[in-house]
Design a protein around this motif. Structure first.
Motif, PDB file in Angstrom:
ATOM      1  N   ILE A 181       0.836  -1.206   0.000  1.00 31.54           N
ATOM      2  CA  ILE A 181       0.000   0.000   0.000  1.00 31.54           C
ATOM      3  C   ILE A 181       0.869   1.254   0.000  1.00 31.54           C
ATOM      4  O   ILE A 181       0.618   2.214  -0.745  1.00 31.54           O
ATOM      5  CB  ILE A 181      -0.948  -0.018   1.212  1.00 31.54           C
ATOM      6  N   VAL A 182       1.905   1.262   0.825  1.00 30.98           N
ATOM      7  CA  VAL A 182       2.806   2.417   0.879  1.00 30.98           C
ATOM      8  C   VAL A 182       3.529   2.601  -0.452  1.00 30.98           C
ATOM      9  O   VAL A 182       3.706   3.726  -0.947  1.00 30.98           O
ATOM     10  CB  VAL A 182       3.809   2.254   2.034  1.00 30.98           C
ATOM     11  N   LEU A 183       3.948   1.482  -1.065  1.00 31.38           N
ATOM     12  CA  LEU A 183       4.656   1.555  -2.344  1.00 31.38           C
ATOM     13  C   LEU A 183       3.755   2.126  -3.436  1.00 31.38           C
ATOM     14  O   LEU A 183       4.190   2.978  -4.222  1.00 31.38           O
ATOM     15  CB  LEU A 183       5.150   0.163  -2.746  1.00 31.38           C
ATOM     16  N   LEU A 184       2.508   1.695  -3.500  1.00 30.04           N
ATOM     17  CA  LEU A 184       1.577   2.225  -4.499  1.00 30.04           C
ATOM     18  C   LEU A 184       1.313   3.711  -4.272  1.00 30.04           C
ATOM     19  O   LEU A 184       1.179   4.485  -5.226  1.00 30.04           O
ATOM     20  CB  LEU A 184       0.259   1.441  -4.449  1.00 30.04           C
ATOM     21  N   THR A 185       1.248   4.119  -3.003  1.00 34.74           N
ATOM     22  CA  THR A 185       1.055   5.539  -2.706  1.00 34.74           C
ATOM     23  C   THR A 185       2.247   6.368  -3.156  1.00 34.74           C
ATOM     24  O   THR A 185       2.090   7.455  -3.729  1.00 34.74           O
ATOM     25  CB  THR A 185       0.826   5.729  -1.201  1.00 34.74           C
ATOM     26  N   LEU A 186       3.458   5.860  -2.914  1.00 33.05           N
ATOM     27  CA  LEU A 186       4.658   6.592  -3.324  1.00 33.05           C
ATOM     28  C   LEU A 186       4.774   6.665  -4.841  1.00 33.05           C
ATOM     29  O   LEU A 186       5.228   7.679  -5.386  1.00 33.05           O
ATOM     30  CB  LEU A 186       5.904   5.929  -2.730  1.00 33.05           C
ATOM     31  N   LEU A 187       4.369   5.588  -5.530  1.00 32.74           N
ATOM     32  CA  LEU A 187       4.448   5.595  -6.990  1.00 32.74           C
ATOM     33  C   LEU A 187       3.531   6.644  -7.595  1.00 32.74           C
ATOM     34  O   LEU A 187       3.823   7.184  -8.668  1.00 32.74           O
ATOM     35  CB  LEU A 187       4.094   4.204  -7.540  1.00 32.74           C
ATOM     36  N   SER A 188       2.419   6.948  -6.947  1.00 32.72           N
ATOM     37  CA  SER A 188       1.499   7.943  -7.480  1.00 32.72           C
ATOM     38  C   SER A 188       2.079   9.360  -7.418  1.00 32.72           C
ATOM     39  O   SER A 188       1.730  10.214  -8.230  1.00 32.72           O
ATOM     40  CB  SER A 188       0.168   7.891  -6.720  1.00 32.72           C
ATOM     41  N   ILE A 189       2.944   9.618  -6.439  1.00 32.40           N
ATOM     42  CA  ILE A 189       3.550  10.954  -6.317  1.00 32.40           C
ATOM     43  C   ILE A 189       5.029  10.942  -6.689  1.00 32.40           C
ATOM     44  O   ILE A 189       5.699  11.968  -6.568  1.00 32.40           O
ATOM     45  CB  ILE A 189       3.376  11.499  -4.891  1.00 32.40           C
ATOM     46  N   ALA A 190       5.525   9.795  -7.140  1.00 29.74           N
ATOM     47  CA  ALA A 190       6.944   9.690  -7.479  1.00 29.74           C
ATOM     48  C   ALA A 190       7.373  10.653  -8.582  1.00 29.74           C
ATOM     49  O   ALA A 190       8.451  11.257  -8.484  1.00 29.74           O
ATOM     50  CB  ALA A 190       7.291   8.253  -7.865  1.00 29.74           C
TER      51      ALA A 190
END
Length: 253
Positions: free
Chosen positions: A54-63
């Motif tokens: 979940i954290v990884l998907l969140t970071l990818l959205s703002i990466a």
């Protein structure tokens, strides 16, 4: 028109019905399914892995936004936009061309940083020599060194004083929460300074053309229409794109 559409639908339907093997073959192909289950788990590792995803998907959205603010893209794209505005060519070069050129120049300038991240963090992590947390800590170091080199001390102290953080002894001690915004405003200030010097020769041309038109009594003729060819001619004669790109590369030296 409606008759032609209805006739086409009837022909396609008859064609499909005349070949039942096609429909049978299509129905025999297995369709993949996705099953998501929400419930309890007796294994804490399952919960940890789920939270990491979940954290990884969140970071990818703002990466993309984070990556653009931590690289030289901001300065390059602002300077290139100033060049187009100074030339008064409106949409030439197109925005897509400027963004593409800015991205490739960013990759070129940041290639030593990316190489350091690859050798120090990514490759050891892929070889399972370090953990994920260690890989992230190592990957941040080259970016910190690059950003700290381009950041003004005044801008950095602004954010450090706001969070009441102690003065860092080394670059690695600077928190990213303070370094990234400080680097961003430093880049914008540098880009505006470079844009000012780009504007000066084109502004002189506009003033000269406007004065000549006023002296000739041609009030209704827009000065921009007359000065545009002279701007383009000057920019081509001095090899403007070479000088702009060279100045950008030297500014990161």
């Amino acid at each position: 028109m409606k008759r032609i559409y209805l006739f086409a639908v009837i022909i396609v339907s008859l064609f499909i019905l005349s070949f039942p093997d096609i429909t049978l073959a299509a129905s025999s192909i297995p369709i993949p399914g996705v099953d998501v289950k929400l419930g309890t788990s007796n294994n804490p590792a399952d919960v940890s892995v789920t939270l990491q995803i979940i954290v990884l998907l969140t970071l990818l959205s703002i990466a993309p936004s984070i990556l653009l603010l931590m690289t030289c893209f901001t300065r390059i794209v602002i300077v290139l936009s100033f060049v187009r505005t100074a030339l008064s060519t409106q949409q030439a070069p197109p925005t897509q061309v400027l963004i593409g050129l800015a991205l490739f120049l960013t990759f070129f300038v940041m290639s030593p940083t990316f190489s350091a991240v690859n050798s120090q963090a990514l490759q050891p992590y892929l070889k399972k020599q370090i953990t994920q947390e260690q890989a992230v800590d190592r990957a941040v170091v080259p970016f910190k060194q690059f950003m700290a080199k381009q950041t003004r001390e005044k801008d950095l102290n602004l954010f450090l004083d706001y969070i009441k953080a102690p003065k860092p002894k080394t670059v690695n001690d600077i928190p990213l929460t303070a370094l990234v915004p400080a680097y961003a405003i430093s880049e914008m200030k540098t880009a505006l300074q470079m844009g000012f010097f780009i504007f000066i020769p084109f502004l002189v041309i506009d003033m000269v053309v406007s004065s000549v038109l006023m002296g000739m009594g041609m009030m209704m003729l827009p000065p921009v229409m007359v000065s545009l060819p002279f701007k383009i001619l000057l920019f081509v004669l001095v090899d403007g794109w070479y000088l702009v790109v060279k100045s950008l590369l030297l500014s990161f030296g």
